[in-house]
Design an enzyme around this catalytic site. Structure first.
Site, PDB file in Angstrom:
ATOM      1  N   LYS A 241      10.913 -11.402 -13.186  1.00  0.00           N
ATOM      2  CA  LYS A 241       9.715 -12.190 -12.836  1.00  0.00           C
ATOM      3  C   LYS A 241      10.027 -13.684 -12.802  1.00  0.00           C
ATOM      4  O   LYS A 241       9.693 -14.374 -11.847  1.00  0.00           O
ATOM      5  CB  LYS A 241       8.581 -11.967 -13.864  1.00  0.00           C
ATOM      6  CG  LYS A 241       8.115 -10.533 -13.989  1.00  0.00           C
ATOM      7  CD  LYS A 241       7.008 -10.406 -15.013  1.00  0.00           C
ATOM      8  CE  LYS A 241       7.400 -10.781 -16.441  1.00  0.00           C
ATOM      9  NZ  LYS A 241       8.419  -9.920 -17.050  1.00  0.00           N
TER      10      LYS A 241
ATOM     11  N   ARG B  50      -1.541  -9.912 -18.742  1.00  0.00           N
ATOM     12  CA  ARG B  50      -0.717  -8.848 -19.308  1.00  0.00           C
ATOM     13  C   ARG B  50      -1.544  -7.746 -19.935  1.00  0.00           C
ATOM     14  O   ARG B  50      -0.977  -6.797 -20.486  1.00  0.00           O
ATOM     15  CB  ARG B  50       0.177  -9.446 -20.395  1.00  0.00           C
ATOM     16  CG  ARG B  50       1.639  -9.454 -20.056  1.00  0.00           C
ATOM     17  CD  ARG B  50       2.300 -10.288 -21.117  1.00  0.00           C
ATOM     18  NE  ARG B  50       3.667  -9.993 -21.301  1.00  0.00           N
ATOM     19  CZ  ARG B  50       4.664 -10.809 -20.923  1.00  0.00           C
ATOM     20  NH1 ARG B  50       4.417 -11.910 -20.281  1.00  0.00           N
ATOM     21  NH2 ARG B  50       5.890 -10.516 -21.203  1.00  0.00           N
TER      22      ARG B  50
ATOM     23  N   ARG C 147      20.542 -12.337 -21.175  1.00  0.00           N
ATOM     24  CA  ARG C 147      19.751 -13.477 -20.694  1.00  0.00           C
ATOM     25  C   ARG C 147      19.976 -14.715 -21.556  1.00  0.00           C
ATOM     26  O   ARG C 147      20.000 -14.653 -22.776  1.00  0.00           O
ATOM     27  CB  ARG C 147      18.262 -13.128 -20.711  1.00  0.00           C
ATOM     28  CG  ARG C 147      17.391 -14.378 -20.502  1.00  0.00           C
ATOM     29  CD  ARG C 147      16.047 -14.048 -19.988  1.00  0.00           C
ATOM     30  NE  ARG C 147      15.234 -13.316 -20.946  1.00  0.00           N
ATOM     31  CZ  ARG C 147      14.023 -12.842 -20.648  1.00  0.00           C
ATOM     32  NH1 ARG C 147      13.518 -13.016 -19.442  1.00  0.00           N
ATOM     33  NH2 ARG C 147      13.333 -12.187 -21.560  1.00  0.00           N
TER      34      ARG C 147
ATOM     35  N   ARG D 150      17.162 -16.467 -26.396  1.00  0.00           N
ATOM     36  CA  ARG D 150      15.856 -16.397 -27.060  1.00  0.00           C
ATOM     37  C   ARG D 150      15.927 -15.438 -28.237  1.00  0.00           C
ATOM     38  O   ARG D 150      16.533 -14.387 -28.139  1.00  0.00           O
ATOM     39  CB  ARG D 150      14.814 -15.866 -26.067  1.00  0.00           C
ATOM     40  CG  ARG D 150      14.279 -16.924 -25.156  1.00  0.00           C
ATOM     41  CD  ARG D 150      13.508 -16.337 -24.005  1.00  0.00           C
ATOM     42  NE  ARG D 150      12.554 -15.290 -24.373  1.00  0.00           N
ATOM     43  CZ  ARG D 150      11.759 -14.689 -23.492  1.00  0.00           C
ATOM     44  NH1 ARG D 150      11.794 -15.038 -22.217  1.00  0.00           N
ATOM     45  NH2 ARG D 150      10.926 -13.756 -23.874  1.00  0.00           N
TER      46      ARG D 150
ATOM     47  N   ARG E  36       9.039  -4.652 -26.911  1.00  0.00           N
ATOM     48  CA  ARG E  36       8.321  -5.308 -25.814  1.00  0.00           C
ATOM     49  C   ARG E  36       8.169  -4.377 -24.619  1.00  0.00           C
ATOM     50  O   ARG E  36       7.168  -4.418 -23.913  1.00  0.00           O
ATOM     51  CB  ARG E  36       9.048  -6.597 -25.415  1.00  0.00           C
ATOM     52  CG  ARG E  36       8.767  -7.733 -26.403  1.00  0.00           C
ATOM     53  CD  ARG E  36       9.801  -8.831 -26.354  1.00  0.00           C
ATOM     54  NE  ARG E  36       9.937  -9.431 -25.048  1.00  0.00           N
ATOM     55  CZ  ARG E  36      11.044 -10.023 -24.616  1.00  0.00           C
ATOM     56  NH1 ARG E  36      12.114 -10.097 -25.386  1.00  0.00           N
ATOM     57  NH2 ARG E  36      11.079 -10.551 -23.426  1.00  0.00           N
TER      58      ARG E  36
HETATM   59  P1  ADP Z   1       9.378 -11.672 -20.538  1.00  0.00           P
HETATM   60  O1  ADP Z   1       9.474 -12.573 -19.327  1.00  0.00           O
HETATM   61  O2  ADP Z   1      10.720 -11.302 -21.046  1.00  0.00           O
HETATM   62  O3  ADP Z   1       8.503 -10.496 -20.304  1.00  0.00           O
HETATM   63  P2  ADP Z   1       7.742 -13.755 -21.667  1.00  0.00           P
HETATM   64  O4  ADP Z   1       8.573 -14.977 -21.736  1.00  0.00           O
HETATM   65  O5  ADP Z   1       6.827 -13.625 -20.509  1.00  0.00           O
HETATM   66  O6  ADP Z   1       8.712 -12.497 -21.722  1.00  0.00           O
HETATM   67  O7  ADP Z   1       6.884 -13.590 -22.995  1.00  0.00           O
HETATM   68  C1  ADP Z   1       7.427 -13.778 -24.267  1.00  0.00           C
HETATM   69  C2  ADP Z   1       6.365 -13.503 -25.332  1.00  0.00           C
HETATM   70  O8  ADP Z   1       5.256 -14.411 -25.188  1.00  0.00           O
HETATM   71  C3  ADP Z   1       5.739 -12.113 -25.276  1.00  0.00           C
HETATM   72  O9  ADP Z   1       6.510 -11.149 -25.960  1.00  0.00           O
HETATM   73  C4  ADP Z   1       4.387 -12.374 -25.970  1.00  0.00           C
HETATM   74  O10 ADP Z   1       4.535 -12.461 -27.387  1.00  0.00           O
HETATM   75  C5  ADP Z   1       4.012 -13.752 -25.451  1.00  0.00           C
HETATM   76  N1  ADP Z   1       3.236 -13.692 -24.200  1.00  0.00           N
HETATM   77  C6  ADP Z   1       3.636 -14.176 -22.978  1.00  0.00           C
HETATM   78  N2  ADP Z   1       2.686 -13.977 -22.048  1.00  0.00           N
HETATM   79  C7  ADP Z   1       1.651 -13.353 -22.681  1.00  0.00           C
HETATM   80  C8  ADP Z   1       0.377 -12.879 -22.258  1.00  0.00           C
HETATM   81  N3  ADP Z   1      -0.051 -13.006 -20.986  1.00  0.00           N
HETATM   82  N4  ADP Z   1      -0.402 -12.272 -23.188  1.00  0.00           N
HETATM   83  C9  ADP Z   1      -0.010 -12.146 -24.464  1.00  0.00           C
HETATM   84  N5  ADP Z   1       1.170 -12.554 -24.922  1.00  0.00           N
HETATM   85  C10 ADP Z   1       2.006 -13.168 -24.057  1.00  0.00           C
HETATM   86  P1  ADP Z   2      11.593 -11.567 -16.701  1.00  0.00           P
HETATM   87  O1  ADP Z   2      10.962 -12.938 -16.481  1.00  0.00           O
HETATM   88  O2  ADP Z   2      10.915 -10.508 -15.877  1.00  0.00           O
HETATM   89  O3  ADP Z   2      11.691 -11.176 -18.130  1.00  0.00           O
HETATM   90  P2  ADP Z   2      14.105 -12.854 -15.863  1.00  0.00           P
HETATM   91  O4  ADP Z   2      13.863 -13.414 -14.499  1.00  0.00           O
HETATM   92  O5  ADP Z   2      14.115 -13.803 -17.004  1.00  0.00           O
HETATM   93  O6  ADP Z   2      13.074 -11.626 -16.132  1.00  0.00           O
HETATM   94  O7  ADP Z   2      15.471 -12.040 -15.795  1.00  0.00           O
HETATM   95  C1  ADP Z   2      16.065 -11.482 -16.979  1.00  0.00           C
HETATM   96  C2  ADP Z   2      17.588 -11.676 -16.926  1.00  0.00           C
HETATM   97  O8  ADP Z   2      18.146 -10.929 -15.843  1.00  0.00           O
HETATM   98  C3  ADP Z   2      18.001 -13.129 -16.690  1.00  0.00           C
HETATM   99  O9  ADP Z   2      19.172 -13.371 -17.419  1.00  0.00           O
HETATM  100  C4  ADP Z   2      18.263 -13.198 -15.174  1.00  0.00           C
HETATM  101  O10 ADP Z   2      19.245 -14.174 -14.861  1.00  0.00           O
HETATM  102  C5  ADP Z   2      18.753 -11.787 -14.865  1.00  0.00           C
HETATM  103  N1  ADP Z   2      18.268 -11.301 -13.548  1.00  0.00           N
HETATM  104  C6  ADP Z   2      17.091 -11.561 -12.933  1.00  0.00           C
HETATM  105  N2  ADP Z   2      16.992 -10.910 -11.753  1.00  0.00           N
HETATM  106  C7  ADP Z   2      18.138 -10.188 -11.617  1.00  0.00           C
HETATM  107  C8  ADP Z   2      18.635  -9.297 -10.606  1.00  0.00           C
HETATM  108  N3  ADP Z   2      17.927  -9.002  -9.504  1.00  0.00           N
HETATM  109  N4  ADP Z   2      19.857  -8.740 -10.811  1.00  0.00           N
HETATM  110  C9  ADP Z   2      20.566  -9.030 -11.925  1.00  0.00           C
HETATM  111  N5  ADP Z   2      20.146  -9.866 -12.920  1.00  0.00           N
HETATM  112  C10 ADP Z   2      18.951 -10.444 -12.766  1.00  0.00           C
END
Ligand code: ADP
Ligand code: ADP
Ligand code: ZN
Length: 213
Positions: free
Chosen positions: A13, A88, A127, A160, A171
């Site tokens: 994302k 979410r 990541r 992170r 998660r």
């Molecule tokens: P990822 O991209 O790996 O899914 P995020 O960076 O979006 O993780 O979120 C990290 C943490 O922040 C989540 O595990 C949660 O604790 C909190 N968080 C982020 N967005 C939301 C949301 N829309 N509602 C509730 N908690 C959230």
């Molecule tokens: P999210 O926000 O959904 O949690 P991220 O965009 O942060 O996901 O991606 C998670 C990890 O995977 C990061 O280290 C990113 O560089 C890597 N990544 C993202 N998209 C791809 C892809 N299409 N193929 C391989 N690695 C990816």
């Protein structure tokens, strides 16, 4: 243009939101980044949400909605935004809808990125992120040119805390229980487009681009 990206942790994302924001010239709003910044700054919001982030649990809807409503009301969002990681839960989606209806705004499209669980875990365990500007990296797929140093800003590239495997598994469970129901919520409204997130970042971006109306 108002776009949402939904997908499990590691689906890509953030990566796609960054590309889309640059392409469409509208801001990307990442709830997770806003929360992490608040925790780093030890602000009242940060103190309130820290324990949820550490556990990989969702922050309560009320807190999330307050933060996002304030952010989406800023002038840079006039032409639209890309929401990454919000809503979410169905409660958040309903709150967002109410907020938009009050302002006579519409949501244009929702993209759901999907990847197999093991690929999500692999991506997240590698990541890394710039602690200064938020740029995303991956130890294997997209390392910075110099280890530990951000390419554009020279900031420190770190892992992170909530990206450790145990928290990631939790998660992913939270995603399937709380967030996956949104696919049905937006599907019913005819807004949902599913995208295979397991391909390369460039291919995924091209596929999303071809679906943008
Ligand atoms: P990822 O991209 O790996 O899914 P995020 O960076 O979006 O993780 O979120 C990290 C943490 O922040 C989540 O595990 C949660 O604790 C909190 N968080 C982020 N967005 C939301 C949301 N829309 N509602 C509730 N908690 C959230
Ligand atoms: P999210 O926000 O959904 O949690 P991220 O965009 O942060 O996901 O991606 C998670 C990890 O995977 C990061 O280290 C990113 O560089 C890597 N990544 C993202 N998209 C791809 C892809 N299409 N193929 C391989 N690695 C990816
Ligand atoms: Zn940086």
């Amino acid at each position: 243009m108002r776009i949402l990206l939904i997908g499990p942790p590691g689906a890509g994302k953030g990566t796609q939101a960054e590309k889309l924001a640059a392409h469409l010239k509208i801001p990307r709003i990442t709830t997770g980044d806003l929360f992490r910044k608040a925790v780093q700054n030890k602000s009242p919001l940060g103190l309130k949400v820290q324990s949820y982030l550490e556990k990989g649990a969702l922050v309560p809807d009320k807190v999330v909605l307050e933060l996002m409503e304030e952010r989406m009301a800023k002038p840079d969002c006039k032409e639209g935004f890309i929401l990454d990681g919000f809503p979410r839960t169905v409660g958040q989606a309903e709150g967002l809808e109410k907020w938009m209806v009050q302002r006579e705004m519409v949501l244009d499209q929702v993209f759901a990125l999907d990847v197999p669980e093991e690929e999500a875990v692999l991506r997240i365990s590698g990541r890394r992120q710039c602690s200064s500007c938020g740029s995303a990296y991956h130890t294997r797929y997209h390392p910075p040119k110099k280890e530990g140093v951000c390419d554009p800003c020279g900031g420190k590239v770190v892992q992170r805390k909530d990206d450790e495997e145990k928290t990631v598994r939790h998660r992913l469970k939270v995603y399937s229980q709380e967030t996956a129901p949104l696919l049905h919520f937006y599907g019913k409204k005819g807004l949902l487009k599913k995208v295979d997130g397991s391909q390369s970042p460039e291919t995924v971006f091209k596929n999303i681009g071809s679906l943008i109306k």
